[in-house]
Design an enzyme around this catalytic site. Structure first.
Site, PDB file in Angstrom:
ATOM      1  N   LYS A 127       0.821  -1.218   0.000  1.00  0.00           N
ATOM      2  CA  LYS A 127       0.000   0.000   0.000  1.00  0.00           C
ATOM      3  C   LYS A 127       0.850   1.261   0.000  1.00  0.00           C
ATOM      4  CE  LYS A 127      -4.322  -1.783   1.774  1.00  0.00           C
ATOM      5  NZ  LYS A 127      -5.275  -1.913   2.886  1.00  0.00           N
ATOM      6  N   ARG A 156      -3.149  -9.901   5.382  1.00  0.00           N
ATOM      7  CA  ARG A 156      -3.639  -9.993   3.993  1.00  0.00           C
ATOM      8  C   ARG A 156      -2.522  -9.495   3.090  1.00  0.00           C
ATOM      9  NH1 ARG A 156      -5.992  -6.733   0.219  1.00  0.00           N
ATOM     10  NH2 ARG A 156      -7.682  -7.621  -0.998  1.00  0.00           N
TER      11      ARG A 156
HETATM   12  N1  HH2 Z   1      -7.306  -3.733   1.476  1.00  0.00           N
HETATM   13  C1  HH2 Z   1      -7.682  -3.800   0.183  1.00  0.00           C
HETATM   14  C2  HH2 Z   1      -8.774  -4.599  -0.192  1.00  0.00           C
HETATM   15  N2  HH2 Z   1      -9.457  -5.335   0.725  1.00  0.00           N
HETATM   16  N3  HH2 Z   1      -9.752  -6.034   2.950  1.00  0.00           N
HETATM   17  C3  HH2 Z   1      -9.390  -5.971   4.228  1.00  0.00           C
HETATM   18  N4  HH2 Z   1     -10.062  -6.682   5.159  1.00  0.00           N
HETATM   19  N5  HH2 Z   1      -8.344  -5.193   4.660  1.00  0.00           N
HETATM   20  C4  HH2 Z   1      -7.619  -4.434   3.788  1.00  0.00           C
HETATM   21  O1  HH2 Z   1      -6.701  -3.725   4.239  1.00  0.00           O
HETATM   22  C5  HH2 Z   1      -7.978  -4.458   2.408  1.00  0.00           C
HETATM   23  C6  HH2 Z   1      -9.074  -5.285   2.017  1.00  0.00           C
HETATM   24  C7  HH2 Z   1      -6.938  -3.037  -0.852  1.00  0.00           C
HETATM   25  O2  HH2 Z   1      -5.922  -3.801  -1.432  1.00  0.00           O
HETATM   26  P1  HH2 Z   1      -6.013  -4.568  -2.845  1.00  0.00           P
HETATM   27  O3  HH2 Z   1      -7.117  -5.574  -2.823  1.00  0.00           O
HETATM   28  O4  HH2 Z   1      -4.689  -5.130  -3.156  1.00  0.00           O
HETATM   29  O5  HH2 Z   1      -6.311  -3.441  -3.898  1.00  0.00           O
HETATM   30  P2  HH2 Z   1      -7.618  -2.949  -4.631  1.00  0.00           P
HETATM   31  O6  HH2 Z   1      -8.589  -2.472  -3.616  1.00  0.00           O
HETATM   32  O7  HH2 Z   1      -7.126  -1.845  -5.539  1.00  0.00           O
HETATM   33  O8  HH2 Z   1      -8.192  -4.108  -5.400  1.00  0.00           O
END
Ligand code: HH2
Length: 263
Positions: free
Chosen positions: A203, A237
C-alpha cells in the site's frame, strides 16, 4: 491470507488476473506457497475507484471462487455487496471480507444464515472520496468504537462471536499519521477480543515509508506483516505469500530461541 484481485484496476495487481484461468492459477499458487486463505475480489477499492455493477462483479469472481473451492482452497470473498456475498457463500466461501463493515442494506442478512467467518473493516467515507481529507479527533478510539459497534450488530443478528474478525482498514480514509497510530495500537485493537486482520501489503503507506513504487514494496510489506503478527494480528492480507510465510517462520524459530536464551 493471499490476495487475488479479479479486476482491471487494482492498485498492485490490476489487470493481471482479470482472466478467470489466471486468477485460479494465482489462487492455487498462493495456497501452495502457504496461504491458509485466498481472498478473491472483483471490485477495486483503491482511492478514487468507482463501483462495479453487481452483474459484472459476479461474473468476475464466482467462477474463480467455484474453481478454487473445488480444488480444496479455503476462499474468502472481498466484497461489499450482499448479492455477491450470497453467491460466494453458495459457491463454498469460508469467509466474507467486507471493507464497508457490513453497513450495506442486507449485508448482515446475507451472512447471518451461513456459517462463514466475517471480516469487519473500518473505512471513513467511500473509495471514491476517502483520501480527500480524512479527519479524526482520536483515530484509535474512533476506529475501535466502530469495530466494536459493527461486531455487536453482527452478534445481534445471531452471528457467533467466534466467526468475527476485525480490521482497522489501513489506507481507507487515513493519512500516513493515522495509519502509523493505528499500527502502533494493534495490541489495543486485539484487546477488543476479536482476531485482528491487517492489510498493508504494497500500500501507499509502505511507499511513503520506503520511497518505493508499488512494484518494489515487497520487502517493506513483509517487514510490516511480520510486525503486525508480533503485535497481535491473527491474519495478514498479503500479495507476497511466499516471502511473508518465510519471514514469519524464521521469526517463530529464531525469535522463540532468543526468548529462551534471554531467560
Ligand atoms: N485492502 C484492500 C482490499 N481489501 N480487505 C481488508 N479486510 N483489509 C484491507 O486492508 C484491504 C481489504 C486493498 O488492497 P487490494 O485488494 O490489493 O487493492 P484494490 O482495492 O485496488 O483491489
Amino acid at each position: 491470507m493471499g490476495v487475488v484481485n479479479v479486476t482491471p484496476n487494482s492498485f498492485s495487481d490490476g489487470g493481471k488476473f482479470l482472466d478467470a484461468s489466471r486468477a485460479i492459477a494465482q489462487g492455487l499458487k498462493l495456497r501452495d506457497e502457504g496461504a491458509d486463505l485466498v481472498d478473491v475480489g472483483g471490485e477495486s477499492t483503491r482511492p478514487g475507484a468507482g463501483p462495479v455493477p453487481v452483474d459484472e462483479e459476479l461474473r468476475r469472481v464466482i467462477p474463480v471462487v467455484e474453481a478454487l473451492v473445488k480444488k480444496g482452497v479455503k476462499v474468502s470473498i472481498d466484497t461489499l455487496k450482499p448479492e455477491v456475498m450470497r453467491a460466494a457463500i453458495d459457491a463454498g466461501c469460508a469467509m466474507v471480507n467486507d471493507v464497508n463493515g457490513f453497513r450495506a442494506d442486507g449485508a448482515i442478512d446475507a451472512v447471518a444464515a451461513s456459517d462463514a467467518a466475517v471480516v469487519v473493516m473500518h473505512m471513513q467515507g467511500t473509495p471514491a472520496t476517502m483520501q480527500k481529507a480524512p479527519h479524526y479527533d482520536d483515530v484509535v478510539a474512533e476506529v475501535g468504537a466502530f469495530l466494536r459497534e459493527r461486531a455487536r450488530a453482527l452478534e445481534g443478528a445471531g452471528i457467533d462471536r467466534g466467526r468475527i474478525v476485525v480490521d482497522p482498514g489501513f489506507g481507507f480514509g487515513k493519512t500516513l499519521e493515522h495509519n502509523k497510530e493505528l499500527f502502533r495500537a494493534l495490541p489495543a485493537l486485539a484487546s477488543l477480543g476479536y482476531p485482528v486482520l491487517v492489510g498493508v501489503s504494497r500500500k501507499k503507506m509502505i511507499g511513503d515509508l520506503t520511497g518505493r513504487p508499488v512494484e518494489e514494496r515487497g520487502p517493506g510489506s513483509v517487514a510490516a506483516a511480520l510486525l503486525a503478527v508480533q503485535n497481535g494480528a491473527s491474519y495478514v492480507r498479503v500479495h507476497d505469500v511466499k516471502e511473508t510465510v518465510d519471514a514469519i517462520r524464521v521469526w517463530m524459530e529464531l525469535g522463540a530461541r532468543c526468548e529462551v536464551r534471554g531467560e
